[in-house]
Design an enzyme around this catalytic site. Structure first.
Site, PDB file in Angstrom:
ATOM      1  N   LYS A 169       0.694  -1.138   0.029  1.00 26.37           N
ATOM      2  CA  LYS A 169       0.098   0.076   0.120  1.00 26.37           C
ATOM      3  C   LYS A 169       0.815   1.305   0.122  1.00 26.37           C
ATOM      4  O   LYS A 169       0.631   2.143  -0.898  1.00 26.37           O
ATOM      5  CB  LYS A 169      -0.717   0.047   1.286  1.00 26.37           C
ATOM      6  CG  LYS A 169      -1.535   1.497   1.387  1.00 26.37           C
ATOM      7  CD  LYS A 169      -2.426   1.459   2.710  1.00 26.37           C
ATOM      8  CE  LYS A 169      -1.720   1.748   3.944  1.00 26.37           C
ATOM      9  NZ  LYS A 169      -1.414   3.157   4.032  1.00 26.37           N
ATOM     10  N   ARG A 179      -4.824  10.849   3.134  1.00 32.37           N
ATOM     11  CA  ARG A 179      -3.481  11.641   3.293  1.00 32.37           C
ATOM     12  C   ARG A 179      -2.374  11.378   2.425  1.00 32.37           C
ATOM     13  O   ARG A 179      -1.671  12.419   2.190  1.00 32.37           O
ATOM     14  CB  ARG A 179      -3.043  11.280   5.137  1.00 32.37           C
ATOM     15  CG  ARG A 179      -1.714  12.149   5.450  1.00 32.37           C
ATOM     16  CD  ARG A 179      -1.363  11.630   6.819  1.00 32.37           C
ATOM     17  NE  ARG A 179      -0.286  11.965   7.169  1.00 32.37           N
ATOM     18  CZ  ARG A 179       0.001  13.292   7.558  1.00 32.37           C
ATOM     19  NH1 ARG A 179      -1.142  13.906   7.863  1.00 32.37           N
ATOM     20  NH2 ARG A 179       1.356  13.952   7.658  1.00 32.37           N
ATOM     21  N   ASP A 184      -4.723  13.485  12.677  1.00 36.68           N
ATOM     22  CA  ASP A 184      -5.385  12.555  12.658  1.00 36.68           C
ATOM     23  C   ASP A 184      -5.332  11.547  14.232  1.00 36.68           C
ATOM     24  O   ASP A 184      -4.810  11.832  15.083  1.00 36.68           O
ATOM     25  CB  ASP A 184      -5.138  11.549  11.560  1.00 36.68           C
ATOM     26  CG  ASP A 184      -3.700  11.424  11.394  1.00 36.68           C
ATOM     27  OD1 ASP A 184      -2.732  11.034  12.211  1.00 36.68           O
ATOM     28  OD2 ASP A 184      -3.042  11.906  10.313  1.00 36.68           O
ATOM     29  N   ILE A 190       4.307  18.326   8.215  1.00 39.69           N
ATOM     30  CA  ILE A 190       5.090  17.947   7.067  1.00 39.69           C
ATOM     31  C   ILE A 190       6.024  19.092   6.761  1.00 39.69           C
ATOM     32  O   ILE A 190       6.514  19.205   5.679  1.00 39.69           O
ATOM     33  CB  ILE A 190       4.087  17.952   5.767  1.00 39.69           C
ATOM     34  CG1 ILE A 190       3.018  19.251   5.858  1.00 39.69           C
ATOM     35  CG2 ILE A 190       3.128  16.739   5.746  1.00 39.69           C
ATOM     36  CD1 ILE A 190       2.594  19.534   4.422  1.00 39.69           C
ATOM     37  N   GLN A 232       9.336  18.974   7.031  1.00 43.13           N
ATOM     38  CA  GLN A 232      10.436  18.409   6.322  1.00 43.13           C
ATOM     39  C   GLN A 232      10.282  18.266   4.853  1.00 43.13           C
ATOM     40  O   GLN A 232      11.207  18.574   4.102  1.00 43.13           O
ATOM     41  CB  GLN A 232      10.990  16.950   6.818  1.00 43.13           C
ATOM     42  CG  GLN A 232      11.477  17.171   8.282  1.00 43.13           C
ATOM     43  CD  GLN A 232      12.282  17.977   8.700  1.00 43.13           C
ATOM     44  OE1 GLN A 232      13.583  18.077   7.909  1.00 43.13           O
ATOM     45  NE2 GLN A 232      12.065  18.993   9.280  1.00 43.13           N
ATOM     46  N   ASP A 275       3.666   0.413  11.986  1.00 42.46           N
ATOM     47  CA  ASP A 275       2.569  -0.074  11.312  1.00 42.46           C
ATOM     48  C   ASP A 275       2.005  -1.442  11.908  1.00 42.46           C
ATOM     49  O   ASP A 275       0.977  -2.155  11.427  1.00 42.46           O
ATOM     50  CB  ASP A 275       2.593  -0.278   9.750  1.00 42.46           C
ATOM     51  CG  ASP A 275       2.605   1.236   9.243  1.00 42.46           C
ATOM     52  OD1 ASP A 275       2.493   2.318   9.877  1.00 42.46           O
ATOM     53  OD2 ASP A 275       3.197   1.519   8.134  1.00 42.46           O
ATOM     54  N   ILE A 287       7.562   6.029  17.086  1.00 43.60           N
ATOM     55  CA  ILE A 287       7.205   6.907  15.637  1.00 43.60           C
ATOM     56  C   ILE A 287       6.111   7.645  15.795  1.00 43.60           C
ATOM     57  O   ILE A 287       5.908   8.825  15.597  1.00 43.60           O
ATOM     58  CB  ILE A 287       7.260   5.992  14.438  1.00 43.60           C
ATOM     59  CG1 ILE A 287       8.205   5.225  14.129  1.00 43.60           C
ATOM     60  CG2 ILE A 287       7.089   6.825  13.280  1.00 43.60           C
ATOM     61  CD1 ILE A 287       9.832   5.723  14.021  1.00 43.60           C
TER      62      ILE A 287
END
Ligand code: EPU
Length: 434
Positions: free
Chosen positions: A22, A92, A116, A123, A125, A307, A330
């Site tokens: 994905k 996103r 979220d 964002i 960076q 994840d 993270i």
């Protein structure tokens, strides 16, 4: 809104094939607009995110043809089009259109991706990278307007504050056609970055060092796709099925995997006592015996993937003794699944973002909510193990990222289905955060 209905407690066995990643796919589709010729992607997962990205492409007059797992994207008639906040907020990953539009047209107008369910996701960076390439970045009315100078973007040396996957990909897309050399230091090293670089290099880009800390990009005039690109297998989907197999499997073979991409995950489940046989590109997960608790700390690749912290959590709960600990470095706030697991009888707590898991003799079915995709995967695994019926609300979040999940689970013997939520008919599932 969708609900997932699981009648749990059925042992699963058989074979399952992993789809394309994905998190590669959602970058490769926007990156396709950098090509002057038709792009062919193979191994594309059947997930809702792909449908949403195709809708965005259609708004730019980019024609898509998606059959089985082959997606053809024809950007010949592409028209530069603003992508307003509404659309991007529901997906996103459409922030990759920032880098892709900038690389193709020297201009991008893209809605600001919101916060979220897994905590803040800045964002800065990405923006720092675009500015270093010479672009002017403005934030107006919840939209980011990025404009290259008259004579186009130029190469630059960019040192990322953290090895961000999204920033690394976006800077690569913006810089492949910039003048001169771009160097990204402290770049993300995830396999999806290598996949993007391979895809673009096969279209004529010159990107070296993908998969290491330092990526060097020599700008070229234009890109032309000539050969089909096969997307790498989804390591997170694979890890999810390993967890399913260890939690409730009676012997499951998982096909189409790249074992190396799963090293840290496999090390952890094997440390728990799960027995796995690896073949060339498949794994066989034996029914689990008595497992022991472990500590999980997420990190950037090749560390334990954030994840996969939710998909491994139900497995921890099956251990017979001890205390398991999960710390997500993270996304420390990726803890929304804990309260839902408690509703199913899980002996699990969270304090100061540290998750503590204790042996849980049995799960019972309950109505729970999938706040985001991986929380959904975690609850789905718990539901497969649980006695009785589990209803997962906002299950659209699972469909956004798990390829043909209903079909794959049924083939393994699970009793699962998806239906529209009778309490909230016609309402779109809310934004998630992948
Ligand atoms: N960060 C910043 N500033 C930035 C960018 C990132 O502070 O400009 C921080 C983030 O807040 C986070 C860390 O850096 O703490 C890493 O974020 P990263 O940019 O690497 O994540 P991402 O690109 O937004 C992708 C995946 C996520 C996955 C992360 C980490 C896609 C579309 N999303 O997000 O996938 O968790 O990398 O590997 O590729 C999921 O699939 O469930 C999912 C959330």
């Amino acid at each position: 809104m969708k609900q997932m209905i699981i009648h749990g407690g059925k042992p699963l066995q058989g074979d399952v094939w992993i789809g394309g990643a994905k998190n590669s796919t959602v970058a490769l589709i926007p990156a396709s607009i950098l090509s002057r010729t038709t792009v062919t992607l193979e191994g594309v997962p059947r997930i809702a995110d792909v449908d949403n990205l195709m809708d965005l492409l259609a708004e730019m007059d980019v024609h898509c043809d998606f059959k089985e797992t082959t997606l053809k994207i024809d950007p010949k008639d592409i028209r530069m089009s603003p992508l307003p906040a509404g659309k991007i907020k529901s997906l996103r990953a459409s922030y990759y259109f920032m880098g892709a539009l900038l690389g193709r047209f020297g201009k991008a107008i893209v809605g600001f991706p919101g916060g979220d369910d897994i905590g803040p996701r800045p964002i800065d960076q990405h923006i720092k990278g675009f500015e270093a390439l010479g672009a002017c970045v403005k934030n107006e009315d919840d939209q980011i307007i990025i404009t290259a100078p008259e004579d186009g973007l130029h190469g630059a040396k960019i040192h990322l504050k953290m090895p961000s996957v999204g920033a690394t990909m976006n800077i690569i897309m913006a810089s492949v056609t910039a003048k001169g050399q771009t160097i990204i230091e402290n770049a993300a090293k995830e396999p999806e970055i290598i996949d993007l670089a391979t895809f673009l290099n096969n279209m004529g880009a010159v990107i070296r060092g993908a998969g290491t800390d330092t990526i060097r990009i020599e700008g070229v005039e234009e890109l032309r796709a000539q050969i089909p690109h096969t997307i790498i297998p989804d390591r997170i989907e694979a890890g999810t099925y390993i967890s399913i197999a260890a939690c409730i499997g009676n012997g499951i073979r998982i096909h189409n995997i790249i074992e190396e991409h799963l090293d840290s995950y496999l090390a952890k489940v094997e440390e728990m006592g799960v027995v796995i046989d690896a073949d060339e590109d498949s794994l066989f997960v034996y029914p689990a015996g008595d497992l022991k608790m472990v500590q999980v700390r997420t990190d950037v690749y090749p560390g334990f993937a954030t994840d996969l912290q939710q998909p491994i959590t139900p497995l921890l709960l099956t251990a017979k003794t001890g205390e398991g600990v999960v710390i997500d470095n993270i996304y420390p706030k990726r803890i929304g699944h804990i309260a839902e697991l408690q509703k199913m009888g899980a002996n699990i707590q969270v304090q100061d973002n540290i998750i503590m898991a204790h042996p849980t003799a049995e799960f019972h079915g309950a109505e729970v909510t999938a706040g985001e995709i991986r929380a959904g995967a975690c609850l789905m695994i718990a539901g497969l193990m649980a006695d009785g019926t589990t209803i997962i609300d906002k299950a659209g979040n699972i469909l956004r990222g798990y390829d043909r999940i209903e079909q794959k689970l049924r083939k393994l013997g699970a009793d699962v289905s998806f239906k529209d939520d009778p309490d909230e008919p016609g309402i779109m599932d809310p934004v998630e955060d992948n």
